[in-house]
Design a protein around this motif. Structure first.
Motif, mmCIF file in Angstrom:
data_model
loop_
_atom_site.group_PDB
_atom_site.id
_atom_site.type_symbol
_atom_site.label_atom_id
_atom_site.label_comp_id
_atom_site.label_asym_id
_atom_site.label_seq_id
_atom_site.Cartn_x
_atom_site.Cartn_y
_atom_site.Cartn_z
ATOM 1 N N ALA A 126 0.820 -1.150 -0.082
ATOM 2 C CA ALA A 126 0.069 0.085 0.035
ATOM 3 C C ALA A 126 0.883 1.175 -0.100
ATOM 4 C CB ALA A 126 -0.834 -0.124 1.219
ATOM 5 N N ASP A 127 2.082 1.021 0.488
ATOM 6 C CA ASP A 127 2.994 2.229 0.560
ATOM 7 C C ASP A 127 3.563 2.855 -0.777
ATOM 8 O OD1 ASP A 127 4.810 0.304 0.831
ATOM 9 O OD2 ASP A 127 5.694 1.092 2.312
ATOM 10 N N LEU A 128 3.174 1.821 -1.977
ATOM 11 C CA LEU A 128 4.175 2.168 -3.144
ATOM 12 C C LEU A 128 3.704 3.778 -3.631
ATOM 13 C CD1 LEU A 128 3.636 -0.948 -5.032
ATOM 14 C CD2 LEU A 128 5.776 -0.093 -4.416
ATOM 15 N N PRO A 129 4.366 4.619 -3.939
ATOM 16 C CA PRO A 129 4.103 5.953 -4.314
ATOM 17 C C PRO A 129 3.060 5.901 -5.511
ATOM 18 C CG PRO A 129 6.150 5.354 -5.049
ATOM 19 C CD PRO A 129 5.812 4.352 -4.314
ATOM 20 N N PHE A 130 2.780 4.906 -6.366
ATOM 21 C CA PHE A 130 1.850 4.895 -7.575
ATOM 22 C C PHE A 130 0.654 5.102 -7.204
ATOM 23 C CE2 PHE A 130 5.074 1.782 -7.950
ATOM 24 C CZ PHE A 130 6.227 2.753 -8.551
ATOM 25 N N PHE A 131 0.130 4.707 -5.796
ATOM 26 C CA PHE A 131 -1.078 4.804 -5.360
ATOM 27 C C PHE A 131 -1.531 6.398 -5.101
ATOM 28 C CE2 PHE A 131 -0.474 0.324 -4.093
ATOM 29 C CZ PHE A 131 -1.380 -0.338 -4.929
ATOM 30 N N ASN A 132 -0.791 7.103 -4.926
ATOM 31 C CA ASN A 132 -0.966 8.429 -4.494
ATOM 32 C C ASN A 132 -1.895 9.304 -5.478
ATOM 33 O OD1 ASN A 132 0.717 8.129 -1.932
ATOM 34 N ND2 ASN A 132 2.313 8.930 -2.776
ATOM 35 N N GLY A 133 -3.145 9.684 -5.211
ATOM 36 C CA GLY A 133 -3.805 10.310 -5.935
ATOM 37 C C GLY A 133 -4.632 9.493 -6.957
ATOM 38 N N PHE B 24 -6.791 6.476 -7.027
ATOM 39 C CA PHE B 24 -8.008 7.497 -6.836
ATOM 40 C C PHE B 24 -8.100 7.922 -5.566
ATOM 41 C CE2 PHE B 24 -8.326 5.652 -11.015
ATOM 42 C CZ PHE B 24 -8.534 6.361 -11.974
ATOM 43 N N PRO B 25 -8.669 9.021 -5.183
ATOM 44 C CA PRO B 25 -9.125 9.320 -3.811
ATOM 45 C C PRO B 25 -9.784 8.482 -3.176
ATOM 46 C CG PRO B 25 -9.004 11.236 -5.140
ATOM 47 C CD PRO B 25 -8.877 10.072 -6.088
ATOM 48 N N GLU B 26 -11.014 7.908 -3.581
ATOM 49 C CA GLU B 26 -12.052 6.986 -3.112
ATOM 50 C C GLU B 26 -11.532 5.854 -2.863
ATOM 51 O OE1 GLU B 26 -12.640 8.279 -6.430
ATOM 52 O OE2 GLU B 26 -12.642 10.213 -5.608
ATOM 53 N N GLN B 27 -10.523 4.995 -3.848
ATOM 54 C CA GLN B 27 -10.006 3.754 -3.677
ATOM 55 C C GLN B 27 -8.766 3.921 -4.467
ATOM 56 O OE1 GLN B 27 -10.927 0.339 -2.367
ATOM 57 N NE2 GLN B 27 -8.585 0.449 -2.932
ATOM 58 N N ALA B 28 -7.733 3.530 -3.799
ATOM 59 C CA ALA B 28 -6.335 3.612 -4.543
ATOM 60 C C ALA B 28 -6.197 2.204 -5.243
ATOM 61 C CB ALA B 28 -5.120 3.379 -3.215
ATOM 62 N N VAL B 29 -5.974 2.472 -6.654
ATOM 63 C CA VAL B 29 -5.684 1.519 -7.589
ATOM 64 C C VAL B 29 -4.118 1.712 -8.210
ATOM 65 C CG1 VAL B 29 -6.534 0.704 -9.881
ATOM 66 C CG2 VAL B 29 -8.225 1.720 -8.076
ATOM 67 N N LEU B 30 -3.539 0.478 -8.553
ATOM 68 C CA LEU B 30 -2.293 0.498 -9.050
ATOM 69 C C LEU B 30 -2.483 0.886 -10.771
ATOM 70 C CD1 LEU B 30 0.743 -0.054 -8.568
ATOM 71 C CD2 LEU B 30 0.241 -2.171 -9.664
ATOM 72 N N PRO B 31 -1.986 2.082 -11.227
ATOM 73 C CA PRO B 31 -2.180 2.549 -12.614
ATOM 74 C C PRO B 31 -1.594 1.318 -13.442
ATOM 75 C CG PRO B 31 -0.912 4.126 -11.175
ATOM 76 C CD PRO B 31 -0.953 2.796 -10.288
ATOM 77 N N GLY B 32 -2.483 1.415 -14.438
ATOM 78 C CA GLY B 32 -1.971 0.499 -15.830
ATOM 79 C C GLY B 32 -0.645 0.783 -16.258
ATOM 80 N N MET C 297 -6.256 -3.628 -9.545
ATOM 81 C CA MET C 297 -5.151 -3.870 -8.621
ATOM 82 C C MET C 297 -4.971 -3.179 -7.575
ATOM 83 S SD MET C 297 -1.349 -5.494 -9.839
ATOM 84 C CE MET C 297 -1.970 -6.271 -11.346
ATOM 85 N N LEU C 298 -5.337 -3.784 -6.418
ATOM 86 C CA LEU C 298 -5.587 -2.827 -4.995
ATOM 87 C C LEU C 298 -4.332 -2.982 -4.214
ATOM 88 C CD1 LEU C 298 -9.299 -3.713 -4.137
ATOM 89 C CD2 LEU C 298 -8.343 -1.543 -5.816
ATOM 90 N N PRO C 299 -4.137 -2.055 -3.207
ATOM 91 C CA PRO C 299 -3.026 -2.011 -2.546
ATOM 92 C C PRO C 299 -3.294 -3.184 -1.409
ATOM 93 C CG PRO C 299 -4.199 -0.104 -2.272
ATOM 94 C CD PRO C 299 -5.011 -0.884 -3.058
ATOM 95 N N ASP C 300 -1.820 -3.673 -1.054
ATOM 96 C CA ASP C 300 -1.943 -4.719 0.021
ATOM 97 C C ASP C 300 -2.352 -5.886 -0.376
ATOM 98 O OD1 ASP C 300 -0.262 -3.157 1.958
ATOM 99 O OD2 ASP C 300 -2.267 -2.706 2.787
ATOM 100 N N SER C 301 -2.163 -6.192 -1.966
ATOM 101 C CA SER C 301 -2.539 -7.593 -2.442
ATOM 102 C C SER C 301 -1.157 -8.229 -3.067
ATOM 103 C CB SER C 301 -3.734 -7.367 -3.905
ATOM 104 O OG SER C 301 -2.894 -6.403 -4.659
ATOM 105 N N GLU C 302 -1.643 -9.546 -3.512
ATOM 106 C CA GLU C 302 -0.528 -10.342 -4.029
ATOM 107 C C GLU C 302 -1.112 -10.801 -5.352
ATOM 108 O OE1 GLU C 302 1.000 -13.513 -1.564
ATOM 109 O OE2 GLU C 302 1.270 -12.260 -0.030
#
Length: 125
Positions: free
Chosen positions: A27-34, A36-44, A77-82
């Motif tokens: 979850a602490d990867l910088p790509f999640f910042n912004g 999206f605000p409602e639900q962090a998503v790993l950008p494509g 792809m959500l934070p804290d997943s494998e």
């Protein structure tokens, strides 16, 4: 290419012309910042960058992409997943085929066509 930091690799498995990595998406990867605000998503674009860099490094090719084909991003792809990243080299050795998945759940996939100029340089060596 965005040159993102790579994810944590939990395990890997190789066969003749493919490799699978089990990845931890912290979850602490910088790509999640912004994003999206409602639900962090790993950008494509981050997923694509990882596939290019990890695949080219594993198979010994420069990160020189000619085209991208049939890109699909099916699930978020959500934070804290494998997830598992599988990359195969096609028989002509001009394309890397990648897929992100977890069991039956598919996150993203596509083909990365490598530059013929870069491949020629590798074959000359």
């Amino acid at each position: 290419m965005i040159k993102s930091s790579l994810p944590k690799i939990l395990s890997s498995h190789t066969s003749d012309e493919s490799i699978e990595w089990r990845l931890r998406i912290d979850a602490d990867l910088p790509f999640f910042n912004g994003h999206f605000p409602e639900q962090a998503v790993l950008p494509g674009v981050t997923q694509l960058d990882w596939a290019i860099r990890m695949g080219c490094q594993h198979f010994g090719y420069p990160n020189d992409v000619a085209t991208l084909e049939v890109l699909k991003f099916q699930q978020l792809m959500l934070p804290d997943s494998e997830v598992t990243l599988q990359i195969s080299l096609n028989s002509a050795k001009t394309k890397l085929i990648f897929s992100y998945f977890d069991g039956d759940k598919r996150f993203g996939s596509g083909r990365i066509a490598l530059s013929a100029t870069s491949l020629a340089k590798v074959e000359i060596r």
